[in-house]
Scaffold this active site. Structure first.
Site, mmCIF file in Angstrom:
data_model
loop_
_atom_site.group_PDB
_atom_site.id
_atom_site.type_symbol
_atom_site.label_atom_id
_atom_site.label_comp_id
_atom_site.label_asym_id
_atom_site.label_seq_id
_atom_site.Cartn_x
_atom_site.Cartn_y
_atom_site.Cartn_z
ATOM 1 C CG ASN A 9 -38.440 16.703 9.528
ATOM 2 O OD1 ASN A 9 -39.583 16.840 9.953
ATOM 3 N ND2 ASN A 9 -37.681 17.047 11.096
ATOM 4 C CE LYS A 11 -36.379 20.480 8.521
ATOM 5 N NZ LYS A 11 -34.794 20.743 9.083
ATOM 6 C CG HIS A 97 -35.030 18.598 14.122
ATOM 7 N ND1 HIS A 97 -34.861 19.437 13.863
ATOM 8 C CD2 HIS A 97 -35.237 17.211 12.801
ATOM 9 C CE1 HIS A 97 -35.038 19.319 12.640
ATOM 10 N NE2 HIS A 97 -34.551 18.633 12.123
ATOM 11 C CD GLU A 99 -35.264 22.417 11.944
ATOM 12 O OE1 GLU A 99 -36.031 22.419 11.365
ATOM 13 O OE2 GLU A 99 -34.250 22.585 11.282
ATOM 14 C CD GLU A 169 -32.151 15.172 11.657
ATOM 15 O OE1 GLU A 169 -31.890 15.196 10.563
ATOM 16 O OE2 GLU A 169 -32.880 16.250 12.332
ATOM 17 N N GLY A 175 -30.146 22.030 6.734
ATOM 18 C CA GLY A 175 -30.871 23.107 5.745
ATOM 19 C C GLY A 175 -29.229 24.369 5.141
ATOM 20 C CB SER A 215 -26.897 18.760 3.247
ATOM 21 O OG SER A 215 -27.382 20.743 4.197
HETATM 22 P P1 13P Z 1 -32.140 19.446 5.592
HETATM 23 O O1 13P Z 1 -32.056 18.403 4.646
HETATM 24 O O2 13P Z 1 -33.126 20.027 4.852
HETATM 25 O O3 13P Z 1 -30.725 19.517 5.262
HETATM 26 O O4 13P Z 1 -32.660 18.789 6.880
HETATM 27 C C1 13P Z 1 -32.748 17.467 7.130
HETATM 28 C C2 13P Z 1 -33.053 17.630 8.864
HETATM 29 O O5 13P Z 1 -33.341 18.542 9.856
HETATM 30 C C3 13P Z 1 -34.420 16.654 8.767
HETATM 31 O O6 13P Z 1 -34.605 16.402 9.807
#
Ligand code: 13P
Length: 252
Positions: A9, A11, A97, A99, A169, A175, A215
């Site tokens: 992803n 983003k 997601h 976010e 997740e 992150g 992560s």
């Molecule tokens: P990270 O791997 O940066 O923690 O992000 C995970 C994520 O949100 C994938 O959709």
């Protein structure tokens, strides 16, 4: 047999040139591998989807969108429909997601509509969900995950599940550099698969790929992916570097 999946992803990262260069590098490295039952997916931003689809065509790398609107078309300024994604050669879409849930107010009811909209267009859905840190601290994480799943995807008929991939997740691991331990991941993934067994039976449940996200990086991927109910990962930060991303693919 369900597939292993490593999905990146991206983003809101990478302009057009960087997106094309990254997928190119990933394709070249993936071409050297023998992929046994493992899918590799990248999800660039909307504006770069067409171009990345073009670069990646005839390679083993699949391209997904990060979001979509639930309606087919209409007066929804700034939005993109499933039909439009399908029209440029997209086969999968990430929905739910954390976010999107946290910053754009996407709730379970809206996500259920988006899931329906995607499936109507024959898009595969990578459905994300996961608890916040407070939920885990108060031992409420199983309830939160159960309710996100029941409200978001458990209204579907059994046949629709062939187009569903789940991505657990935990928000506290996204992150942050803090990963769920392999035991925590396996415990939750087994819980999720059992929920599917309870509602749809073992045959459906055994075919659903359940990804872990939060992560994941080359240093911890093998340990996490080796759990029986973890079928790969949804990767953020480590998906922006071709060497790191492809090394996750190699951990299968
Ligand atoms: P990270 O791997 O940066 O923690 O992000 C995970 C994520 O949100 C994938 O959709």
């Amino acid at each position: 047999m369900r597939s292993n999946i490593v999905a990146g992803n991206w983003k809101m990262n990478n302009d057009l040139a960087a997106s094309n260069a990254l997928v190119h590098e990933i394709m070249n490295q993936v071409a050297e591998l023998t992929l046994e039952n493992t899918r590799v997916i990248v999800a660039p931003t909307f504006v770069n989807l067409s171009s990345v689809v073009e670069v990646a065509k005839e390679s083993a790398v699949e391209v997904a969108a990060q979001n979509m609107h639930q309606a087919a078309s209409g007066a929804f300024t700034g939005e993109i429909s499933g039909e439009m994604l399908k029209g440029i050669g997209i086969e999968s879409v990430i929905l739910g997601h954390s976010e999107r849930r946290a910053y754009f107010g996407e709730d379970d009811a809206l996500l259920a509509e988006k899931v329906n909209g995607a499936l109507k267009n024959n898009l595969e859905v990578i459905f994300c969900f996961g608890e916040e840190l407070e939920d885990r601290k108060s031992d409420n994480h199983f309830n939160v995950v159960e309710s996100q799943l029941k409200n978001g995807v458990f209204h579907l008929e059994a046949a629709a599940w062939k187009n569903i991939v789940l991505a657990y997740e935990p928000v506290w691991a996204i992150g942050t550099g803090e990963t769920a331990s392999p035991e925590q991941a396996q415990e939750m993934h087994a819980f999720i698969r059992n929920l599917i067994v309870d509602t749809y039976g073992a045959e459906v449940a055994n075919e659903v790929s359940i990804l872990y996200g939060g992560s994941v990086k080359p240093a911890n991927a093998t340990e996490i992916f080796s759990n029986p109910d973890v079928d790969g990962g949804l990767i953020g930060g480590a998906a922006l570097n071709a060497d790191d991303f492809v090394s996750l693919v190699k951990s299968f």
